[in-house]
Design a protein around this motif. Sequence first.
Motif, short mmCIF file in Angstrom:
data_model
loop_
_atom_site.label_atom_id
_atom_site.label_comp_id
_atom_site.label_asym_id
_atom_site.label_seq_id
_atom_site.Cartn_x
_atom_site.Cartn_y
_atom_site.Cartn_z
N ALA A 45 12.03 -3.98 12.97
CA ALA A 45 10.67 -5.24 12.40
C ALA A 45 9.37 -4.59 12.41
O ALA A 45 8.73 -4.68 11.71
CB ALA A 45 11.14 -6.36 12.93
N ILE A 46 8.87 -3.99 14.07
CA ILE A 46 7.92 -3.66 14.25
C ILE A 46 7.28 -2.54 13.14
O ILE A 46 6.47 -2.74 12.54
CB ILE A 46 7.93 -2.99 15.75
CG1 ILE A 46 8.04 -3.63 16.42
CG2 ILE A 46 6.27 -2.30 15.75
CD1 ILE A 46 6.91 -5.25 16.68
N ASN A 47 7.90 -1.49 12.79
CA ASN A 47 7.95 -0.85 11.92
C ASN A 47 8.19 -1.13 10.48
O ASN A 47 6.88 -0.89 9.85
CB ASN A 47 9.19 0.67 12.17
CG ASN A 47 8.68 1.52 11.11
OD1 ASN A 47 9.21 1.10 9.95
ND2 ASN A 47 8.08 2.28 11.59
N ARG A 48 8.14 -2.20 10.02
CA ARG A 48 8.26 -2.64 8.94
C ARG A 48 6.85 -3.51 8.80
O ARG A 48 6.16 -3.19 7.92
CB ARG A 48 9.35 -4.03 8.10
CG ARG A 48 10.62 -2.50 8.22
CD ARG A 48 11.54 -4.14 7.68
NE ARG A 48 12.38 -4.65 8.45
CZ ARG A 48 13.51 -4.37 9.46
NH1 ARG A 48 13.78 -3.81 9.32
NH2 ARG A 48 13.85 -5.88 10.04
N ILE A 49 6.29 -4.15 9.77
CA ILE A 49 4.92 -4.43 10.05
C ILE A 49 4.00 -3.67 9.65
O ILE A 49 3.11 -4.22 9.02
CB ILE A 49 4.96 -6.02 10.79
CG1 ILE A 49 6.73 -6.78 10.72
CG2 ILE A 49 3.56 -6.26 10.77
CD1 ILE A 49 6.63 -7.62 12.18
N GLU A 50 4.46 -2.98 10.81
CA GLU A 50 3.11 -1.84 10.47
C GLU A 50 2.90 -1.40 8.94
O GLU A 50 1.69 -1.12 8.99
CB GLU A 50 3.22 -0.80 11.83
CG GLU A 50 3.10 -1.28 13.10
CD GLU A 50 3.35 -0.55 14.57
OE1 GLU A 50 3.39 -1.03 15.32
OE2 GLU A 50 3.72 0.84 13.42
N GLN A 51 4.53 -0.74 9.18
CA GLN A 51 4.06 -0.45 7.79
C GLN A 51 3.73 -1.40 6.03
O GLN A 51 3.36 -0.10 5.36
CB GLN A 51 5.49 0.41 6.66
CG GLN A 51 5.66 2.08 7.88
CD GLN A 51 4.89 2.77 8.14
OE1 GLN A 51 4.20 3.23 6.87
NE2 GLN A 51 4.46 3.12 9.00
N GLY A 52 3.86 -2.55 5.71
CA GLY A 52 3.57 -3.42 5.32
C GLY A 52 4.78 -3.20 4.36
O GLY A 52 4.40 -4.69 3.61
N HIS A 53 5.63 -3.23 5.13
CA HIS A 53 7.18 -3.55 4.30
C HIS A 53 7.06 -4.75 4.54
O HIS A 53 8.09 -5.09 3.57
CB HIS A 53 8.29 -2.34 4.51
CG HIS A 53 7.21 -1.08 4.26
ND1 HIS A 53 7.05 -0.95 2.74
CD2 HIS A 53 7.50 0.38 4.61
CE1 HIS A 53 6.78 0.57 2.83
NE2 HIS A 53 7.18 0.61 3.95
N GLN A 54 7.12 -5.58 5.34
CA GLN A 54 7.40 -7.00 5.86
C GLN A 54 6.95 -8.07 5.82
O GLN A 54 5.79 -7.82 6.56
CB GLN A 54 8.17 -6.47 6.44
CG GLN A 54 8.85 -8.15 6.98
CD GLN A 54 9.72 -7.73 8.68
OE1 GLN A 54 10.38 -6.75 8.30
NE2 GLN A 54 9.18 -8.74 9.55
#
Length: 77
Positions: A45-54
């Motif tokens: 979830a952290i990764n998706r938020i940082e990448q702007g995917h979520q």
Amino acid sequence: MPSVPPPDWVLARRRTIGDRIRAVRRERGLTQEALAETAGMDRQAINRIEQGHQSALVDNLIRIADALEVPLADLVR
């Protein structure tokens, strides 16, 4: 009924917020795993938020800001 994708300006803001989270996380010397554990979230979830995917829920942004010890406004301004 299919959902309508967000406009480009919303996606750009989402990426900007993710970039700020990543920058503060790195300044604090934290891995995504460490931030996730402190925030009570999973690393993906952290990764998706940082990448702007979520799109991050406000509750999750509050958790992340608290874990990073920064005001929420610093992440979303």
